[in-house]
Design a protein around this motif. Structure first.
Motif, PDB file in Angstrom:
ATOM      1  N   ARG A 162       0.841  -1.199   0.000  1.00 39.15           N
ATOM      2  CA  ARG A 162       0.000   0.000   0.000  1.00 39.15           C
ATOM      3  C   ARG A 162       0.876   1.250   0.000  1.00 39.15           C
ATOM      4  N   ILE A 163       0.284   2.376  -0.348  1.00 40.78           N
ATOM      5  CA  ILE A 163       0.992   3.653  -0.275  1.00 40.78           C
ATOM      6  C   ILE A 163       1.306   3.962   1.186  1.00 40.78           C
ATOM      7  N   ARG A 164       2.536   4.402   1.442  1.00 38.60           N
ATOM      8  CA  ARG A 164       2.995   4.545   2.819  1.00 38.60           C
ATOM      9  C   ARG A 164       3.487   5.968   3.078  1.00 38.60           C
ATOM     10  N   PRO A 165       3.143   6.556   4.222  1.00 38.38           N
ATOM     11  CA  PRO A 165       3.629   7.904   4.542  1.00 38.38           C
ATOM     12  C   PRO A 165       5.038   7.870   5.116  1.00 38.38           C
ATOM     13  N   MET A 166       5.737   8.983   4.958  1.00 38.08           N
ATOM     14  CA  MET A 166       7.084   9.132   5.502  1.00 38.08           C
ATOM     15  C   MET A 166       7.314  10.611   5.812  1.00 38.08           C
ATOM     16  N   LEU A 167       8.025  10.896   6.885  1.00 38.45           N
ATOM     17  CA  LEU A 167       8.345  12.272   7.273  1.00 38.45           C
ATOM     18  C   LEU A 167       9.835  12.354   7.571  1.00 38.45           C
ATOM     19  N   GLN A 168      10.519  13.306   6.937  1.00 39.92           N
ATOM     20  CA  GLN A 168      11.966  13.453   7.084  1.00 39.92           C
ATOM     21  C   GLN A 168      12.318  14.866   7.522  1.00 39.92           C
ATOM     22  N   ILE A 189       5.454   4.888  -2.794  1.00 41.77           N
ATOM     23  CA  ILE A 189       4.534   4.137  -3.645  1.00 41.77           C
ATOM     24  C   ILE A 189       5.273   2.926  -4.198  1.00 41.77           C
ATOM     25  N   PRO A 190       5.047   1.730  -3.645  1.00 40.20           N
ATOM     26  CA  PRO A 190       5.768   0.547  -4.121  1.00 40.20           C
ATOM     27  C   PRO A 190       5.248   0.085  -5.484  1.00 40.20           C
ATOM     28  N   THR A 191       6.140  -0.518  -6.270  1.00 38.05           N
ATOM     29  CA  THR A 191       5.762  -1.123  -7.546  1.00 38.05           C
ATOM     30  C   THR A 191       5.687  -2.638  -7.370  1.00 38.05           C
ATOM     31  N   LYS A 192       5.378  -3.346  -8.449  1.00 36.13           N
ATOM     32  CA  LYS A 192       5.289  -4.806  -8.376  1.00 36.13           C
ATOM     33  C   LYS A 192       6.660  -5.460  -8.222  1.00 36.13           C
ATOM     34  N   GLY A 193       7.711  -4.770  -8.614  1.00 35.46           N
ATOM     35  CA  GLY A 193       9.056  -5.303  -8.464  1.00 35.46           C
ATOM     36  C   GLY A 193       9.678  -4.869  -7.152  1.00 35.46           C
ATOM     37  N   LYS A 194      10.969  -4.534  -7.193  1.00 34.56           N
ATOM     38  CA  LYS A 194      11.694  -4.115  -6.006  1.00 34.56           C
ATOM     39  C   LYS A 194      11.939  -2.614  -5.992  1.00 34.56           C
ATOM     40  N   SER A 195      11.093  -1.878  -6.671  1.00 35.03           N
ATOM     41  CA  SER A 195      11.251  -0.430  -6.746  1.00 35.03           C
ATOM     42  C   SER A 195      10.174   0.277  -5.941  1.00 35.03           C
ATOM     43  N   LEU A 217      13.369   7.665  -6.859  1.00 33.49           N
ATOM     44  CA  LEU A 217      13.118   6.276  -7.201  1.00 33.49           C
ATOM     45  C   LEU A 217      14.121   5.427  -6.429  1.00 33.49           C
ATOM     46  N   TRP A 218      13.612   4.525  -5.579  1.00 30.52           N
ATOM     47  CA  TRP A 218      14.445   3.613  -4.818  1.00 30.52           C
ATOM     48  C   TRP A 218      14.380   2.230  -5.444  1.00 30.52           C
TER      49      TRP A 218
END
Length: 221
Positions: A162-168, A189-195, A217-218
């Protein structure tokens, strides 16, 4: 002008995803992130670009590269190694990082060195598992009048589906420079792969334009 240049030099080194700091990569696995923060396109471009990568050389040793650039102004290239300060078992992690490389202001390159300590903690909520991390570091940059001190913190949720929040939060202070900060709420926002795509709105305490759009992009491998 001197104050503005020092400010840029302080914050260029906070580009890396510090969530990785305390949790070392497993042997033979790695991570790479590309980042762009855009504050203005017209009348003059105002943006930063970065590449961060780390890799598990052994079970207790990671190596990496941190590159960041404000085109036409300043930037750095830093190679580092990271070592654990705690055993693999606990949810709470500590690690130390040693780095060396070079920084530039305009077109003049000089050596730089970094020593940092990072802490991370994993937790569970009824919605999703999550994590919180912090890193404090000191840098020496040839050509500057004193050391640079930084403290960064980040927190987020880590559900993979799922879409996940983050605060930096990124902060810095040093000789001839008052306390400065950047705050960036983001969505992962995760993709179907490892990105994972990361989209955030950044607010900073300095500069003519203080709000920007941060895109990253991670990728794990």
């Amino acid at each position: 002008m001197r104050w503005f240049a020092l400010t840029c030099l302080f914050f260029l080194s906070t580009a890396q995803p510090i969530l990785a700091g305390a949790w070392l990569r497993d042997k033979g696995t790695g991570f790479i992130a590309t980042t762009t923060t855009v504050r203005s396109v017209l009348p003059e471009p105002d943006y930063e670009v970065g590449i961060y990568a780390d890799y598990g050389l052994t079970e207790g040793l990671n190596s990496g590269l941190d590159i960041y650039e404000t085109p036409g102004l300043s930037g750095h290239i830093l190679a580092f190694v990271r070592l654990p300060l705690t055993s693999p078992g606990p949810k709470s992690k500590l690690a130390v990082e040693l780095g060396m490389g070079a920084h530039h202001l305009r077109h003049i390159w000089r050596p730089m060195y970094r020593l940092g300590v990072s802490w991370g903690y994993g937790f569970d909520t009824k919605f999703s598992p999550g994590w919180v991390a912090a890193e404090t570091s000191i840098e020496h940059r040839d050509g500057q009048s004193g050391p640079l001190f930084k403290f960064d913190a980040i927190a987020g949720l880590s559900s993979p589906d799922r879409i996940r929040p983050m605060l930096q939060l990124e902060t810095a202070i040093g000789q001839n420079l008052p306390f400065q900060w950047k705050l960036t709420p983001s969505l992962m926002i995760p993709t179907k792969g490892k990105s994972t795509w990361v989209i955030g709105i950044q607010q900073r305490s300095f500069g003519t334009i203080r709000t920007g759009l941060k895109l990253a992009l991670w990728r794990q491998f």
